[in-house]
Design a protein around this motif. Structure first.
Motif, PDB file in Angstrom:
ATOM      1  N   SER A 374       0.615  -1.616   0.144  1.00 27.86           N
ATOM      2  CA  SER A 374      -0.123  -0.210  -0.121  1.00 27.86           C
ATOM      3  C   SER A 374       0.462   1.468   0.752  1.00 27.86           C
ATOM      4  O   SER A 374      -0.157   2.226  -0.407  1.00 27.86           O
ATOM      5  CB  SER A 374      -1.222   0.185   0.842  1.00 27.86           C
ATOM      6  N   SER A 375       1.865   1.096   0.197  1.00 29.03           N
ATOM      7  CA  SER A 375       2.975   2.505   0.448  1.00 29.03           C
ATOM      8  C   SER A 375       4.506   2.132  -0.155  1.00 29.03           C
ATOM      9  O   SER A 375       4.645   0.781   0.557  1.00 29.03           O
ATOM     10  CB  SER A 375       2.932   3.239   1.853  1.00 29.03           C
ATOM     11  N   ALA A 376       4.676   2.816  -0.745  1.00 31.63           N
ATOM     12  CA  ALA A 376       6.941   2.891  -1.105  1.00 31.63           C
ATOM     13  C   ALA A 376       7.349   4.203  -1.504  1.00 31.63           C
ATOM     14  O   ALA A 376       6.146   4.594  -1.783  1.00 31.63           O
ATOM     15  CB  ALA A 376       6.608   1.807  -2.015  1.00 31.63           C
ATOM     16  N   ASP A 377       8.931   3.970  -2.102  1.00 29.74           N
ATOM     17  CA  ASP A 377       9.246   4.891  -1.851  1.00 29.74           C
ATOM     18  C   ASP A 377       9.955   4.935  -2.318  1.00 29.74           C
ATOM     19  O   ASP A 377      11.362   3.344  -2.405  1.00 29.74           O
ATOM     20  CB  ASP A 377      10.093   5.362  -0.358  1.00 29.74           C
ATOM     21  N   ILE A 378       9.916   5.043  -4.076  1.00 30.93           N
ATOM     22  CA  ILE A 378      10.906   4.660  -4.783  1.00 30.93           C
ATOM     23  C   ILE A 378      11.711   5.930  -5.583  1.00 30.93           C
ATOM     24  O   ILE A 378      11.136   7.064  -6.003  1.00 30.93           O
ATOM     25  CB  ILE A 378      10.044   4.346  -6.247  1.00 30.93           C
TER      26      ILE A 378
END
Length: 607
Positions: A374-378
């Motif tokens: 549901s969430s990520a830092d790319i």
């Protein structure tokens, strides 16, 4: 004895015996059918778990193999690219390679890569490493979870055991996916065990008397004996009966074991028995009254009714009584016909419902794997999303990935919802996986590939609105293509609370829906993102959501909630959670008419 009392005796005793036999057969048949359904559901549940475990194990093996491609058996060194891959692989905590020293007859370490958590675990398990290496050399793959650890140890043999250059890899992985698979709530208790029944994952199985039943004892009771899958009734130490199923994962001598309390599974049988008994008393009372009022002219009708009753007691629910009169005997015949028809329909409906529930549960489990975390830092892009299906299977789909220097954001809405729409989202996810495995392409080209796949899959009968955007990590340029989807909202960074006019809809281009025509060339557009700019993607299920009074949430409330949360929350996940909490508070547990999907992408600045 007069004929009147003979009729009374016959219509009292014979139906009593016949209906008792019918009740016994019906309940026994229903109980057997229910047990078969529970066993089938349990085995299907175990198969689904086994497939997920196999997929996770294959993923771990692939991660290990990707590193070992850079290993040179002659120099016993590892390529720099393999070390870099190890550092980037989040699940992998440690990797040690052992080669056979033919002169000394033991395995010696030749490569050692570790992160802090993995190194600690290997040091703790050092005395067991030799046995683990030996097991892997004999069995090819061995999986072990140290007691109390949040990691899993995977031992792999590469090369033939007779080849002196073969190696054994000891890899430490995070066990998060295994924990989630065997700790999720369901009607079944499930465990991942070895072939001797030793538990690897799954909570302690606590019986009604608060005692714990060890999986090794359960497996011994089942008597697996090399059979890849099976079902059986097993007795717990406290005397309770459980319905058990097991299935081999197909790798590492692993099995998935599932248990369910037989008494809880057969609650419906007790309900049927109680209702059948009441129905039996009703029929018997009617029969007694009719027998008192019967005459010699009714004996032939009684013979027909007795014959039909015997047929039903033998399991023939298609038999019907030919009603020729409208008196009590005639109405009894009509009641009998209705009863037989309802029981026959009940058995058919029960079988159909069991099959449909099993298929929908499997489809829902499979579709859940199509969505990302549901969430990520790319890189410089912070992503958070939320998805809620209106039924067992949904028609919305969203995804994110990075290819080269670009972050891809995907969101689509298939026609309707349910199983047909879910199949379309599966096709979209498959295409995204293929695109993700290749070089970076522009959104218009990727949209054309998606369109061709969905048109071929649905033959033009189902379509999908779609929006695909790419954000360049180094420049912040966002390219996008829209296939008749709701235009995302761009919010520029500002020190002041935003208003409705500050949200810029990205609607300068629009293309036909996916699947409408096979030969569409999709136009693209672009926009420059500045540091801390945010883009909101959503489906029409967000603005069309209704409260119990059928009032729609609407764009005005949506933008008002976005203005508050995007200004007050520094983290995209917190902002999404705030909007969704406001949305569901308005909904007030009203049923969903459409799937709800909401994504927020925040550009934090050039990488």
């Amino acid at each position: 004895m007069s004929l009147r009392y003979k009729i009374l005796t016959a219509l009292t005793m014979l139906p009593l015996a016949g209906l008792t036999l019918f009740l016994f057969i019906a309940v026994s048949t229903f109980e057997q059918d229910k047990i078969a359904y529970v066993f089938d559901s349990s085995l299907s549940f175990s198969k689904t778990k086994a497939q997920r475990v196999r997929a996770e194990v294959d993923s771990l093996i692939s991660a290990s193999q990707a590193i070992l491609y850079g290993y040179s058996p002659d120099s016993r060194t590892l390529a720099e690219s393999s070390s870099s891959y190890f550092d980037q692989e989040d699940k992998l905590q440690a990797l040690k390679l052992y080669a056979l020293n033919s002169d000394l007859g033991f395995y010696e370490q030749v490569i050692g890569l570790q992160k802090p958590d993995g190194e600690k675990l290997l040091i703790k398990e050092q005395e067991n490493i030799t046995a683990l290496i030996q097991s892997a050399a004999e069995e090819t793959i061995v999986i072990k979870r140290p007691e109390g650890a949040q990691n899993v140890i995977l031992a792999l043999r590469f090369g033939d055991a007779t080849d002196p250059k073969h190696i054994v890899a000891i890899a430490v992985f995070k066990a998060g996916q295994f924990e989630m698979t065997f700790n999720e709530s369901s009607g079944f208790a499930s465990f991942l065990v070895r072939d001797d029944g030793a538990r690897i994952f799954g909570k302690d199985f606590v019986l009604a008397d608060k005692s714990t039943w060890d999986t090794t004892a359960i497996f011994k009771t089942l008597g697996v004996g090399g059979v890849p899958e099976g079902i059986a009734e097993v007795k717990a130490p406290n005397g309770d009966t459980y319905l058990a199923s097991y299935i081999s994962v197909g790798v590492g001598k692993l099995h998935v074991l599932s248990l369910v309390d037989k008494q809880k599974a057969l609650v419906a049988v007790k309900t049927l028995l109680r209702k059948s008994f009441l129905f039996f008393l009703t029929v018997l009372s009617i029969t007694t009254i009719i027998s008192v009022l019967a005459s010699n002219s009714l004996t032939s009708a009684l013979r027909y009714l007795l014959f039909a009753t015997k047929k039903v007691s033998e399991g023939d629910f298609n038999v019907r009584v030919n009603v020729k009169t409208n008196d009590e005997i005639g109405r009894l015949g009509q009641s009998f016909n209705t009863m037989a028809e309802e029981v026959s329909k009940l058995l058919r409906d029960t079988a159909d419902k069991a099959r449909m529930e099993s298929e929908l549960a499997t489809a829902k489990t499979v579709q859940e794997t199509l969505f990302p975390e549901s969430s990520a830092d790319i890189g410089p892009v912070q992503i958070a999303g939320h998805y809620q299906s209106a039924s067992e299977c949904g028609g919305d789909w969203w995804y994110y990935c990075d290819i080269g220097d670009k972050v891809y954001l995907w969101i689509g809405d298939a026609t309707g919802h349910g199983a047909p729409a879910a199949l379309i989202t599966s096709a979209a996810r498959a295409v995204a996986s293929c695109i993700q495995s290749g070089p970076a392409i522009d959104p218009g080209t990727a949209m054309g590939i998606l369109n061709k796949a969905i048109h071929d899959a649905s033959k033009g009968r189902m379509m999908m609105t779609f929006f695909l955007a790419t954000i360049d990590k180094t420049t912040g340029v966002m390219e996008y293509a829209n296939a008749s989807h709701e235009a995302p909202l761009l919010l520029r960074h500002s020190a002041e609370a935003p208003t409705r006019s500050d949200f810029e809809p990205l609607n300068d281009i629009n293309n036909p829906r996916l699947g409408e025509r096979p030969d569409v060339k999709f136009k693209t557009s672009s926009v420059q993102l500045n540091p801390n700019d945010q883009v909101v993607f959503y489906t029409d299920g967000v603005t069309d959501l209704r409260d119990p009074e059928k009032k729609a949430w609407g764009e005005r409330r949506f933008v008002k909630s976005l203005s508050k949360e995007l200004f007050e929350c520094a983290n995209s996940k917190d902002a999404i959670d705030g909007v969704i909490n406001t949305l569901y508070a308005f909904r007030d547990n009203a049923p969903l008419d459409d799937d709800v999907t909401l994504i927020l992408a925040k550009f934090k600045g050039a990488a």
